[in-house]
Design an enzyme around this catalytic site. Structure first.
Site, short mmCIF file in Angstrom:
data_model
loop_
_atom_site.label_atom_id
_atom_site.label_comp_id
_atom_site.label_asym_id
_atom_site.label_seq_id
_atom_site.Cartn_x
_atom_site.Cartn_y
_atom_site.Cartn_z
N GLU A 256 -19.08 -0.94 -15.39
CA GLU A 256 -19.98 -0.69 -15.26
C GLU A 256 -21.00 -0.13 -16.95
O GLU A 256 -20.28 0.55 -17.75
CB GLU A 256 -20.49 0.58 -14.68
CG GLU A 256 -22.19 -0.05 -14.85
CD GLU A 256 -23.01 1.32 -13.70
OE1 GLU A 256 -23.91 1.84 -13.96
OE2 GLU A 256 -22.11 2.07 -12.83
N LYS A 388 -12.39 11.27 2.89
CA LYS A 388 -13.26 9.56 3.18
C LYS A 388 -14.06 9.55 3.80
O LYS A 388 -14.61 8.38 4.03
CB LYS A 388 -12.20 9.18 3.33
CG LYS A 388 -10.64 9.21 2.38
CD LYS A 388 -9.90 7.37 2.92
CE LYS A 388 -8.68 8.15 1.99
NZ LYS A 388 -7.53 8.86 2.27
N ASP A 464 -6.56 8.87 -5.75
CA ASP A 464 -7.53 7.70 -4.15
C ASP A 464 -9.19 7.12 -4.61
O ASP A 464 -9.74 9.07 -4.34
CB ASP A 464 -7.09 8.20 -3.24
CG ASP A 464 -7.71 7.61 -1.76
OD1 ASP A 464 -7.38 6.54 -1.72
OD2 ASP A 464 -6.56 7.89 -0.65
N HIS A 562 -29.23 0.21 -20.71
CA HIS A 562 -28.71 -0.90 -19.62
C HIS A 562 -29.25 -2.19 -19.71
O HIS A 562 -28.23 -3.24 -19.83
CB HIS A 562 -29.49 -1.20 -18.17
CG HIS A 562 -28.77 0.17 -17.26
ND1 HIS A 562 -27.25 0.07 -16.42
CD2 HIS A 562 -28.61 1.99 -17.24
CE1 HIS A 562 -27.22 1.37 -16.16
NE2 HIS A 562 -27.76 2.44 -16.93
#
Length: 576
Positions: A256, A388, A464, A562
């Site tokens: 990004e 998760k 993770d 951006h």
């Protein structure tokens, strides 16, 4: 549907040269079976939908045209006679019923297939005349002297006839792809053979996915199964992050644009204001099995037993046998009918600790079977952990490392570095991060973009990535201090799940990033110190990211930045 993209025009000489070069390279790298199948495929005619018809398309259209208008005329004529003779229209004869069915069938055909020959001829003409369009994922060849070939195969060619035979065996299924490493004893060779077999099976090229330059031995049995290559991700550096009197250059792996630059600006503002302070509040990984009894009363008896302080020492001894680093901290129970959910929390040293705590829980469950033989263990994880997944139990009780980080940004820095004002930031934080998130029903999402920073650091340091879900739980607070001149900003993150040993942390690239932070491996003098420091660094960088993004939104610079840093100026067609 064909996905096509525009290619820039090329001169005839360049076209021929590029075509010859591509064919030559492919001949050096491709096996004969791949090239022959590709040539056969390229020479076969393009299938048409009309090929499924028993008669030529024009004749089929003519038959259905005639049938449609004839049956329509017949039915209109019959209905006119019924109206004149006052016969109900719904009373039909066998011939009229057959006519109605024929009318419907011919109408469906004409609606679905009429004009298909014209559409196909238009598409064919477009393909033949416009040579500047190609199919997505294919390389256009303009030379007429040689047939189209399939995409180039990977840079590593098969080194022997033996490898060629193994590839054929994998393709036909006589050798399982997952067993190549154990059969060959060479992980790189196994990955190369698996890659060739995959390309032949799918007919798709993996050109662009690197194969060489990676230690496949390091992931065998612990990180990834059946590898065919590795994905490259750019790593940027944000910093220095001045936190607790120390400076940290923090690696961020992301695709990004503007993320690293924005976070770096936040670090600059924190540095110029004297730095941030991070405090570790809790450190404990959790696992919560679910067990079932015949009655709710019996489940309640186990609940009381586990929550009794007298029994905790005994359970701790049993639990701690699983590892020299695992230390049971507490047990929390929740009952649902006959089912009991038991949430174990323990310290895990410098490891993230999921495997460690799971082994300890298994030890306790085996021990409990002696006094509760009627206990039925449904699962080692009952989602009361919770791993998760966004869960209120993690937001309230915490999981992994719970950290709070704060900083006071001076008025001068807010204006000169962040290009905004303290009142504007305070108001935006209240309406966006607090009120807006509440309206959205957010769970742990009272922030601007904590997940952005957490994900980037997690990927760079071998954590993770899926645990970004609960690790990104964060509430960002801002208020004016020192008579309204300066800004106090803080982030509270109750469940940062990180480790510096095990899993992806031992890979070369991720290990280098951990080494950059000074937290590589286990801290022998103070076990757990490296992982706790990494959690504080994550919180500190989230603080920098929140500060910079909120300032950009407040000043109205978000879209402009951006458009400048998160959009490619390259001509995509020129790279094909």
């Amino acid at each position: 549907m064909d996905l096509r993209r525009k290619l820039p025009p090329r001169t005839p000489s360049a076209t021929v040269f590029n075509h010859q070069k591509t064919v030559t390279n492919d001949e050096n790298r491709s096996s004969p079976s791949i090239k022959s199948s590709a040539v056969d495929r390229s020479q076969s005619p393009i299938p048409k939908a009309s090929d499924a018809l028993p008669l030529p398309l024009y004749l089929t259209n003519g038959i259905f045209f005639t049938l449609f208008f004839s049956v329509a005329y017949y039915l209109l004529h019959r209905w006119r006679d019924k109206i004149r003779s006052s016969t109900p229209l719904h009373v039909v004869t066998l011939s009229e019923l057959a006519a109605i069915v024929s009318l419907i069938a011919s109408f469906i055909y004409l609606l679905g297939f009429f004009g298909i020959d014209f559409v196909q001829s238009f598409i064919t003409t477009t393909r033949g005349e416009d040579d500047s369009f190609v199919l997505e994922g294919e390389v256009e060849e303009h030379s007429e002297s040689k047939p189209r070939i399939m995409d180039p195969v990977p840079s590593i060619a098969l080194t022997s006839e033996e490898d060629e035979e193994i590839v054929k065996s994998v393709v036909c299924g006589s050798i399982p792809s997952y067993s190549l490493e154990s059969k060959l004893g060479d992980c790189l060779r196994a990955a190369s053979i698996r890659r060739h077999a995959l390309e032949r099976t799918t007919g798709r090229s993996l050109l662009g996915l690197p194969l060489e330059g990676f230690d496949y031995e390091s992931i065998l049995g612990q990180c990834c199964e059946m590898p065919v290559g590795y994905v490259q991700l750019p790593v940027g550096i944000a910093g220095p992050l001045l936190m607790n009197g120390c400076e940290y250059m923090v690696p961020m792996a992301t695709t990004e644009g503007c993320l690293v630059a924005s976070t770096n600006r936040g670090c600059k503002a924190i540095f110029a204001s004297g730095g941030a302070t991070a405090v570790l509040l809790k450190d404990g990984m959790t696992r919560a099995p679910v067990v079932r009894f015949a009655t709710a009363e019996r489940a309640s008896q186990l609940k009381f037993y586990l929550e009794d302080a007298i029994n905790f020492d005994t359970l701790s001894v049993v639990f701690n046998k699983s590892s020299r680093f695992a230390r049971l901290q507490n047990i929390q129970c929740s009952i649902a009918g006959k089912n009991l959910y038991v949430r174990f929390t323990c310290s895990t040293g410098d490891a993230m600790g999921m495997n460690m705590v799971s082994k300890g829980v298994q030890n306790v469950l085996d021990f409990l079977q002696n006094d509760f033989p009627d206990m039925d263990v449904i699962g080692i994880s009952g989602n009361f952990c919770s791993d998760k997944k966004p869960a209120a139990v993690n937001w309230i009780e915490g999981r992994g490392k719970s950290v709070v980080c704060e900083a006071v940004i001076t008025e001068d820095v807010v204006k000169k570095v962040l290009k905004t004002t303290v009142p504007a930031l305070v108001e935006l934080n209240m309406l966006k991060n607090l009120t807006g998130s509440a309206i959205a029903g957010a769970l742990g999402g009272f922030n601007a973009h904590a997940a952005n920073i957490v994900s980037a650091v997690f990927i760079a340091t071998g954590q993770d990535p899926a645990q970004n879900i609960e690790s990104s739980h964060c509430i960002t607070m801002m208020e004016a201090v020192n008579n309204g001149k300066d800004l106090h900003i803080s982030v509270t993150m109750p469940s940062i799940e990180v480790g510096t040993v095990g899993g992806g942390t031992q890979l070369a690239s991720q290990s280098a990033c951990l080494n950059l932070l000074g937290v590589k491996g286990s801290n022998r003098e103070s076990p757990g110190s490296n992982a706790r420091l990494l959690a504080r660094v994550v919180a500190g960088l989230v603080l920098a990211g929140e500060l910079s993004l909120m300032s950009a939104i407040s000043a109205g610079h978000l879209v402009k930045s951006h458009m400048k840093y998160n959009r490619s100026n390259r001509d995509i067609a020129s790279t094909v």
